[in-house]
Design a protein around this motif. Sequence first.
Motif, PDB file in Angstrom:
ATOM      1  N   THR A 148     111.379  30.177  70.501  1.00  0.00           N
ATOM      2  CA  THR A 148     110.661  30.824  69.393  1.00  0.00           C
ATOM      3  C   THR A 148     109.391  31.487  69.908  1.00  0.00           C
ATOM      4  O   THR A 148     109.066  32.623  69.522  1.00  0.00           O
ATOM      5  CB  THR A 148     110.338  29.790  68.292  1.00  0.00           C
ATOM      6  N   TYR A 149     108.683  30.815  70.793  1.00  0.00           N
ATOM      7  CA  TYR A 149     107.459  31.382  71.367  1.00  0.00           C
ATOM      8  C   TYR A 149     107.763  32.656  72.161  1.00  0.00           C
ATOM      9  O   TYR A 149     106.987  33.613  72.107  1.00  0.00           O
ATOM     10  CB  TYR A 149     106.756  30.348  72.251  1.00  0.00           C
ATOM     11  N   THR A 150     108.885  32.682  72.865  1.00  0.00           N
ATOM     12  CA  THR A 150     109.227  33.895  73.615  1.00  0.00           C
ATOM     13  C   THR A 150     109.403  35.084  72.678  1.00  0.00           C
ATOM     14  O   THR A 150     109.072  36.207  73.034  1.00  0.00           O
ATOM     15  CB  THR A 150     110.501  33.721  74.477  1.00  0.00           C
ATOM     16  N   ARG A 151     109.922  34.840  71.472  1.00  0.00           N
ATOM     17  CA  ARG A 151     110.078  35.936  70.504  1.00  0.00           C
ATOM     18  C   ARG A 151     108.692  36.419  70.060  1.00  0.00           C
ATOM     19  O   ARG A 151     108.487  37.612  69.851  1.00  0.00           O
ATOM     20  CB  ARG A 151     110.881  35.510  69.275  1.00  0.00           C
ATOM     21  N   GLY A 152     107.758  35.489  69.919  1.00  0.00           N
ATOM     22  CA  GLY A 152     106.389  35.873  69.582  1.00  0.00           C
ATOM     23  C   GLY A 152     105.753  36.715  70.672  1.00  0.00           C
ATOM     24  O   GLY A 152     105.046  37.692  70.388  1.00  0.00           O
ATOM     25  N   LEU A 153     105.996  36.354  71.935  1.00  0.00           N
ATOM     26  CA  LEU A 153     105.477  37.172  73.038  1.00  0.00           C
ATOM     27  C   LEU A 153     106.057  38.581  72.982  1.00  0.00           C
ATOM     28  O   LEU A 153     105.354  39.554  73.263  1.00  0.00           O
ATOM     29  CB  LEU A 153     105.813  36.532  74.390  1.00  0.00           C
ATOM     30  N   ALA A 154     107.332  38.680  72.614  1.00  0.00           N
ATOM     31  CA  ALA A 154     107.965  40.001  72.512  1.00  0.00           C
ATOM     32  C   ALA A 154     107.276  40.846  71.443  1.00  0.00           C
ATOM     33  O   ALA A 154     107.070  42.049  71.628  1.00  0.00           O
ATOM     34  CB  ALA A 154     109.455  39.853  72.209  1.00  0.00           C
ATOM     35  N   VAL A 155     106.895  40.228  70.352  1.00  0.00           N
ATOM     36  CA  VAL A 155     106.171  40.951  69.298  1.00  0.00           C
ATOM     37  C   VAL A 155     104.789  41.368  69.804  1.00  0.00           C
ATOM     38  O   VAL A 155     104.342  42.498  69.568  1.00  0.00           O
ATOM     39  CB  VAL A 155     106.073  40.090  68.015  1.00  0.00           C
ATOM     40  N   MET A 156     104.111  40.463  70.510  1.00  0.00           N
ATOM     41  CA  MET A 156     102.787  40.783  71.052  1.00  0.00           C
ATOM     42  C   MET A 156     102.884  41.957  72.036  1.00  0.00           C
ATOM     43  O   MET A 156     102.009  42.824  72.056  1.00  0.00           O
ATOM     44  CB  MET A 156     102.171  39.557  71.737  1.00  0.00           C
ATOM     45  N   GLU A 157     103.941  41.994  72.838  1.00  0.00           N
ATOM     46  CA  GLU A 157     104.134  43.116  73.756  1.00  0.00           C
ATOM     47  C   GLU A 157     104.287  44.415  72.985  1.00  0.00           C
ATOM     48  O   GLU A 157     103.697  45.434  73.322  1.00  0.00           O
ATOM     49  CB  GLU A 157     105.374  42.861  74.638  1.00  0.00           C
ATOM     50  N   ARG A 158     105.056  44.398  71.903  1.00  0.00           N
ATOM     51  CA  ARG A 158     105.237  45.599  71.089  1.00  0.00           C
ATOM     52  C   ARG A 158     103.931  46.015  70.431  1.00  0.00           C
ATOM     53  O   ARG A 158     103.710  47.191  70.161  1.00  0.00           O
ATOM     54  CB  ARG A 158     106.304  45.376  70.001  1.00  0.00           C
ATOM     55  N   ALA A 159     103.051  45.038  70.187  1.00  0.00           N
ATOM     56  CA  ALA A 159     101.757  45.329  69.569  1.00  0.00           C
ATOM     57  C   ALA A 159     100.745  45.867  70.585  1.00  0.00           C
ATOM     58  O   ALA A 159      99.624  46.196  70.212  1.00  0.00           O
ATOM     59  CB  ALA A 159     101.198  44.077  68.895  1.00  0.00           C
TER      60      ALA A 159
END
Length: 181
Positions: A148-159
Amino acid sequence: MIATALDVFWRKGLHDATMQDLAAATGVQRGSLYNAYGDKEAIFLRAFDQYTGQFLEAAGNALSNADAAAGLRRFFDMIIVNMTDGSPPRGCLTTRTALDAAISSTDVRQRVQDVLTRLEQLIGKAIGTGPGKRSAADASRLARVIVTYTRGLAVMERAGYSRKQLRELAGTFIDAVVDNA
């Protein structure tokens, strides 16, 4: 051909990529693509399956370390490099597809769930085996949190977070996870 199609899907997403995009990128006429591979979703599924195999192998290699913290650091570094690679950075294919999956077929949603489940299993095995490690049930629950945290990192990268910032975030997360082992 499939690797080139994967790149198109990675940059544009399943729904925004067109058969014309695939034809232009691969140099194969649309009719020939349909004849050889089927529709756009069939091409995507084939490309996603190839990606999944390579990704899970790389994740397993990164996690294969007697020390859980070192394995997690290598794993997070691998996924951060994966999502920040390219110009512009290409992001995370699985997360992008998961977001597209809300409007995709059952087959696409199932493929996304399968890769995330298999990733949880790899992580659970890496953090749940060996002396002083977690029980299988605890490792499984924590593995789901890590995925789940890896998905959050993916969102942060897109941000717009940089590779360096993502590594700092992952390092803080790993320290918290390992300290609470």
